[in-house]
Design an enzyme around this catalytic site. Structure first.
Site, short mmCIF file in Angstrom:
data_model
loop_
_atom_site.label_atom_id
_atom_site.label_comp_id
_atom_site.label_asym_id
_atom_site.label_seq_id
_atom_site.Cartn_x
_atom_site.Cartn_y
_atom_site.Cartn_z
N SER A 136 -11.42 56.76 -9.75
CA SER A 136 -11.10 55.29 -9.92
C SER A 136 -9.91 55.19 -11.06
O SER A 136 -9.96 54.34 -11.81
CB SER A 136 -12.23 54.68 -10.57
OG SER A 136 -12.13 53.19 -10.59
N LYS B 134 -9.54 48.61 -5.84
CA LYS B 134 -9.01 49.59 -5.30
C LYS B 134 -9.06 50.10 -3.82
O LYS B 134 -8.45 50.73 -3.20
CB LYS B 134 -9.17 50.84 -6.00
CG LYS B 134 -8.59 50.64 -7.39
CD LYS B 134 -8.99 52.11 -8.28
CE LYS B 134 -8.62 52.08 -9.65
NZ LYS B 134 -9.26 51.31 -10.30
N SER C 75 -12.85 47.56 -10.43
CA SER C 75 -12.14 48.54 -9.57
C SER C 75 -12.56 48.55 -7.92
O SER C 75 -11.87 49.23 -7.30
CB SER C 75 -12.26 49.79 -10.18
OG SER C 75 -11.46 50.27 -11.29
#
Length: 381
Positions: free
Chosen positions: A118, A61, A58
């Site tokens: 997240s 992101k 993640s």
């Protein structure tokens, strides 16, 4: 003898891009397969296997948020506009806030979901809002990675879920982390510890525990998948110095926080921010030959400070070179000199000294006007 050689190897390994040795008694204990510590401008203070491509989970992101804030700063999107969740975005697995197809929220709240929790569904909403579709947004992600010279990175999705070919490196993650922080609003979201959505019905707690428990931490992003292990990009600010620590492939979540804490502790304890200072003499006007003015003023862009080993600011050397004169006509913004600051023979900062105004060449009307004012000084206004 063996201990001496080991200590020497450590000191040699820890030479920074400043050309200065880091005075550490032993290597850092960083429980990660790959890591890096940089400042906001990319000066590397420590690294281990920083160019090894690995699944970024993640931390991906960060790029999703970067492209979102670019769109906001360019006026293509606004934080208070309403966006809708598609069927595709709602179908994301992993971490999420359980958006329903057709559910609407402000862009600001969707950013919170992606940055703080997240949430993969929120990340996909951002991708579809900015790029029109996941596929087009992924193209934007890879194009931006190329622009930033992230040579070890290729994205397959905006969420960070494991996918063949979805890879990045610690160095590249530090680069895009710094780029995100250049959008001032971004840290307002990545530094949130706790918040809520849906009128308090959905609680948000930052997955990056350093935001709460590390002095000066302003984000940025955690990441965990089976393929990536536990990853973290952590940024912190102390004494005007921003440092970015990236760790990839830690065995556990606890160890990724320990890894970035060790990197940041090392950076803040070993380095200080050096900000260059120019004197009036350095910026004295430069003579102009054949111009309507005898001199031209100089200007310069105030540079960011750079990290140097603590206690060595007095050792930084300044060397200023300037043109003896300029011939008219002189345009504004012409480089007429430089100021270089160095430590141990390595350049820290090079500041161009530029002309601050335009000086036209002497014309016949100007010559007559000057002659008149010289002969009849009391008659001119």
């Amino acid at each position: 003898m063996r201990r001496f050689l080991a200590a020497f190897a450590v000191i040699f390994f820890l030479f920074s891009s400043l050309g200065s040795a880091v005075f550490a008694a032993e290597p850092l204990s960083v429980p990660a397969k790959s890591c890096i510590l940089t400042d906001l401008n990319g000066t590397v203070l420590y690294e281990e296997n920083a160019d090894t491509p690995m699944p970024p989970a993640s931390i991906t992101k960060i790029m999703t948020l970067l492209l979102t804030f670019e769109a906001i700063d360019e006026g293509r999107l606004s934080l208070d506009q309403t966006v809708s969740c598609s069927e595709h975005a709602a179908s994301m697995g992993g971490s999420q806030i359980w958006l329903e197809p057709g559910e609407e929220m402000t862009l600001s709240d969707i950013i919170k979901g992606a940055a703080v929790n997240s949430a993969n569904d929120c990340a996909m909403v951002l991708a579809e809002t900015v790029g029109g579709s996941e596929e087009d947004f992924v193209e934007m992600m890879n194009r931006k990675a190329q622009e930033l010279h992230m040579t070890g990175t290729h994205f397959e999705n905006p969420t960070g879920l494991d996918a063949d070919g979805h890879l990045s490196t610690a160095r590249d993650i530090a680069i895009m982390s710094a780029e995100l922080l250049r959008h001032k609003k971004a840290a307002e979201y990545t530094s949130i510890w706790m918040d809520s959505l849906r009128n308090g019905k959905t609680a948000l707690v930052n997955t990056n525990k350093l935001v709460r428990f590390y002095d000066g931490c302003i984000g940025l992003k955690t990441g965990t998948t089976d393929g990536a292990g536990s990853c973290l990009s952590a940024a912190a600010v102390r004494d005007r110095m921003t440092l970015i620590a990236v760790s990839m492939g830690s065995p556990t979540s606890k160890e990724r926080f320990a890894a970035c804490r060790a990197l940041l502790d090392y950076g803040f304890s070993s380095y200080e921010l050096f900000s260059p200072v120019l004197s009036e003499e350095d910026l004295a006007p430069i003579p102009v030959k054949g111009g309507e003015s005898k001199n031209v003023l100089l200007s310069f862009k105030v540079p960011d400070g750079v990290p140097i080993p603590k206690g060595r600011a007095d050792e930084v050397k300044k060397e200023v070179s300037r043109s003896d004169f300029l011939a008219a006509p002189v345009s504004e913004g012409v480089e007429a000199g430089t100021a270089e600051f160095s430590l141990d023979g390595e350049t820290l900062i090079r500041i161009p000294l530029q002309t601050a105004e335009e000086i036209p060449e002497v014309s016949f009307p100007f010559f007559l006007k000057t002659l008149w004012e010289t002969i009849f000084p009391g008659m001119s206004r």
